[in-house]
Design a protein around this motif. Structure first.
Motif, PDB file in Angstrom:
ATOM      1  N   LEU A  50       0.817  -1.212   0.000  1.00 36.59           N
ATOM      2  CA  LEU A  50       0.000   0.000   0.000  1.00 36.59           C
ATOM      3  C   LEU A  50       0.854   1.266   0.000  1.00 36.59           C
ATOM      4  O   LEU A  50       0.380   2.339  -0.398  1.00 36.59           O
ATOM      5  CB  LEU A  50      -0.916   0.040   1.234  1.00 36.59           C
ATOM      6  N   ARG A  51       2.098   1.154   0.453  1.00 36.91           N
ATOM      7  CA  ARG A  51       2.919   2.357   0.583  1.00 36.91           C
ATOM      8  C   ARG A  51       3.531   2.741  -0.762  1.00 36.91           C
ATOM      9  O   ARG A  51       4.190   1.934  -1.427  1.00 36.91           O
ATOM     10  CB  ARG A  51       4.021   2.165   1.625  1.00 36.91           C
ATOM     11  N   ARG A  52       3.337   3.984  -1.114  1.00 39.83           N
ATOM     12  CA  ARG A  52       3.864   4.494  -2.376  1.00 39.83           C
ATOM     13  C   ARG A  52       5.393   4.464  -2.365  1.00 39.83           C
ATOM     14  O   ARG A  52       6.025   4.776  -1.366  1.00 39.83           O
ATOM     15  CB  ARG A  52       3.358   5.933  -2.568  1.00 39.83           C
ATOM     16  N   GLY A  53       5.964   4.080  -3.490  1.00 43.46           N
ATOM     17  CA  GLY A  53       7.423   4.097  -3.628  1.00 43.46           C
ATOM     18  C   GLY A  53       8.125   2.873  -3.095  1.00 43.46           C
ATOM     19  O   GLY A  53       9.362   2.843  -3.044  1.00 43.46           O
ATOM     20  N   VAL A  54       7.369   1.829  -2.727  1.00 39.79           N
ATOM     21  CA  VAL A  54       7.996   0.648  -2.129  1.00 39.79           C
ATOM     22  C   VAL A  54       8.963  -0.024  -3.098  1.00 39.79           C
ATOM     23  O   VAL A  54      10.002  -0.562  -2.688  1.00 39.79           O
ATOM     24  CB  VAL A  54       6.921  -0.355  -1.633  1.00 39.79           C
ATOM     25  N   GLU A  55       8.673   0.039  -4.403  1.00 38.98           N
ATOM     26  CA  GLU A  55       9.537  -0.609  -5.391  1.00 38.98           C
ATOM     27  C   GLU A  55      10.938   0.028  -5.399  1.00 38.98           C
ATOM     28  O   GLU A  55      11.952  -0.676  -5.401  1.00 38.98           O
ATOM     29  CB  GLU A  55       8.911  -0.517  -6.785  1.00 38.98           C
ATOM     30  N   SER A  56      10.985   1.349  -5.377  1.00 34.86           N
ATOM     31  CA  SER A  56      12.283   2.042  -5.383  1.00 34.86           C
ATOM     32  C   SER A  56      13.036   1.794  -4.085  1.00 34.86           C
ATOM     33  O   SER A  56      14.258   1.618  -4.081  1.00 34.86           O
ATOM     34  CB  SER A  56      12.077   3.545  -5.592  1.00 34.86           C
TER      35      SER A  56
END
Length: 323
Positions: free
Chosen positions: A71-77
């Motif tokens: 759910l947290r934005r930017g988890v991939e980076s």
């Protein structure tokens, strides 16, 4: 780094959010919880300050959790930075799987090695009763996508009464996909959730007896990074069955982990009330050496064993600590 009991601590579990898109009855109080204000959640760059210091103390394995971490934005980076950080050997993720299918290819390319997916029922109505929502079809879609992306996959199922009626289906599920299905003993971390869930809790010996009705249980070597599970298979079947019995048969003597909560507290043990505030130190300009000192304090505070059976409780519920 060794703790006071001589255990090598090389594993940090990191909760990156307290937000979740489910309301599991065995995790969250019935009335829900207030979300931690965004300003109190550790920023990704602050988490990486902790992991850089942890790496210098010998920690090289990380598991990312929530809430629901996807759910947290930017988890991939963030995962890519952590995977590429000096000293990182393995990065894993624990998820409820609802968002996994759409994100798994990017996560795998970012450097994610393994994923544990919660699947507490294969029946849609039962899953919604247990977890307040969710779809087995969507979760299984995520599991299949993770397998296709060549991630190491394990399926986690909390050991409650409804699971016994689905054992045969779970065994077939594991067999068909060649992924371990792990049954996790319920841990009574807060009184409200424990009271509400109590009648549905299944003792591990009852699970074993139910499995033995399906065939002869044979001890099996666990998969890489198998953690606290004891693994079995049924004779003549190819399913891998894990049992995590943290309460009835604790594995504290081999525990190699500490935890970092989403709001920046280091915990030496899931069940322990001890929390060490690393966020305040970081936001006050702490050096890497000062952060390492706090990590050492956390490791030194790690108890020989949890005392859940004797009524020990952490300061907050599971959903606030991180899975």
């Amino acid at each position: 780094m060794l703790d006071s009991c001589g255990r090598t601590i090389n594993y940090l579990r990191i909760s990156i959010t307290d937000r979740c898109n489910l309301r599991c009855r065995f995790c969250m109080p019935e009335g829900g919880v207030d979300n931690i204000p965004h300003k109190e959640i550790l920023r990704y760059e602050e988490i990486l300050e902790v992991t850089r210091a942890a790496a210098e103390l010998g920690i090289d394995r990380y598991r990312i959790s929530g809430g629901e971490p996807l759910l947290r934005r930017g988890v991939e980076s963030f995962l890519q930075e952590l995977a590429n950080q000096e000293g990182t050997n393995r990065v894993s993720l624990t998820t409820n799987g609802l968002l996994l299918a759409d994100k798994v290819d990017v996560l795998a390319k970012a450097g994610l090695n393994a994923v544990n997916v919660s699947l507490d029922s294969l029946n849609e109505k039962r899953l919604k009763r247990l977890c307040g929502g969710g779809s087995p079809t969507q979760i299984i879609k995520g599991i299949d996508a993770a397998i296709k992306a060549s991630l190491k996959v394990k399926v986690n199922t909390v050991l409650l009464r409804p699971v016994l009626s689905e054992l045969a289906e779970f065994i077939t599920f594991s067999e068909e996909r060649q992924v371990p299905i792990r049954f996790i003993e319920f841990m009574p971390l807060d009184q409200e959730t424990a009271s509400r869930t109590g009648e549905e809790v299944v003792p591990v010996p009852e699970l074993v007896a139910a499995l033995e009705q399906l065939g002869t249980l044979v001890t099996e070597k666990g998969p890489e990074g198998c953690g606290p599970s004891r693994y079995f298979r049924l004779a003549e079947r190819k399913a891998t069955i894990g049992i995590i019995s943290a309460l009835s048969s604790p594995f504290c003597d081999t525990c190699n982990r500490i935890r970092l909560t989403a709001d920046g507290r280091l915990k030496p043990c899931l069940a322990s009330p001890v929390e060490i505030d690393v966020k305040s130190a970081i936001r006050s300009g702490a050096t890497g050496e000062e952060i390492k000192k706090l990590i050492r304090q956390t490791i030194e505070a790690k108890p020989k064993a949890h005392q859940l059976a004797d009524g020990e409780k952490p300061q907050r519920s599971m959903c606030k600590i991180g899975g």
